[in-house]
Design a protein around this motif. Structure first.
Motif, PDB file in Angstrom:
ATOM      1  N   GLN A  31       0.833  -1.206   0.000  1.00  0.00           N
ATOM      2  CA  GLN A  31       0.000   0.000   0.000  1.00  0.00           C
ATOM      3  C   GLN A  31       0.870   1.259   0.000  1.00  0.00           C
ATOM      4  O   GLN A  31       0.593   2.201  -0.724  1.00  0.00           O
ATOM      5  N   ARG A  33       3.881   1.449  -1.146  1.00  0.00           N
ATOM      6  CA  ARG A  33       4.500   1.530  -2.483  1.00  0.00           C
ATOM      7  C   ARG A  33       3.501   2.079  -3.497  1.00  0.00           C
ATOM      8  O   ARG A  33       3.846   2.920  -4.329  1.00  0.00           O
ATOM      9  N   LEU A  34       2.260   1.620  -3.442  1.00  0.00           N
ATOM     10  CA  LEU A  34       1.217   2.137  -4.337  1.00  0.00           C
ATOM     11  C   LEU A  34       0.992   3.633  -4.105  1.00  0.00           C
ATOM     12  O   LEU A  34       0.845   4.416  -5.056  1.00  0.00           O
ATOM     13  N   ASP A  35       0.959   4.033  -2.821  1.00  0.00           N
ATOM     14  CA  ASP A  35       0.808   5.461  -2.503  1.00  0.00           C
ATOM     15  C   ASP A  35       1.965   6.269  -3.075  1.00  0.00           C
ATOM     16  O   ASP A  35       1.771   7.357  -3.627  1.00  0.00           O
ATOM     17  N   ALA A  38       1.499   6.502  -6.755  1.00  0.00           N
ATOM     18  CA  ALA A  38       0.418   7.461  -7.048  1.00  0.00           C
ATOM     19  C   ALA A  38       0.912   8.890  -6.856  1.00  0.00           C
ATOM     20  O   ALA A  38       0.614   9.773  -7.667  1.00  0.00           O
TER      21      ALA A  38
END
Length: 118
Positions: A31, A33-35, A38
């Motif tokens: 999460q 890493r995704l943030d 993004a």
């Protein structure tokens, strides 16, 4: 035998808890890493938007500079025309003064002629 089964169940439960904790840790990392990805995508989009705005501003600046150069050329042309008109006016004033002086001289001459020839 029940004690052995209980230990096996407890070991399986411990392993499941450890697995669950590892999965939770992995999910938290994923999460984050995704943030991060993004945020990077948002920053990239903002950068792209800024680049587009800069190109637009540069286009407007180029256009304004072209208008300024045209205005400067027009101003130079007007200044030249003004200077030419001022020179013509000075020439006409000189010519008018010469004519006035000649007229005065002729008037004086005519008066003298009348006085002597009269």
């Amino acid at each position: 035998r029940k004690a052995a089964e209980a230990r096996v169940v407890a070991a399986v439960c411990d392993r499941l808890r450890a697995t669950q904790e590892q999965l939770q840790s992995d999910a938290t990392f994923a999460q984050r890493r995704l943030d991060s990805i993004a945020d990077a995508a948002d920053a990239d989009a903002e950068l792209h938007g800024a680049e587009v705005a800069v190109r637009s501003d540069q286009g407007e600046l180029d256009e304004a500079e072209a208008h300024l150069r045209a205005a400067e050329r027009s101003e130079a042309r007007c200044k030249l025309e003004y200077e030419e008109a001022a020179m013509r006016l000075d020439e006409r004033r000189r010519a008018a003064r010469v004519m006035r002086e000649r007229a005065e001289a002729l008037t004086v001459l005519a008066e003298r002629t009348e006085d002597h020839g009269g």
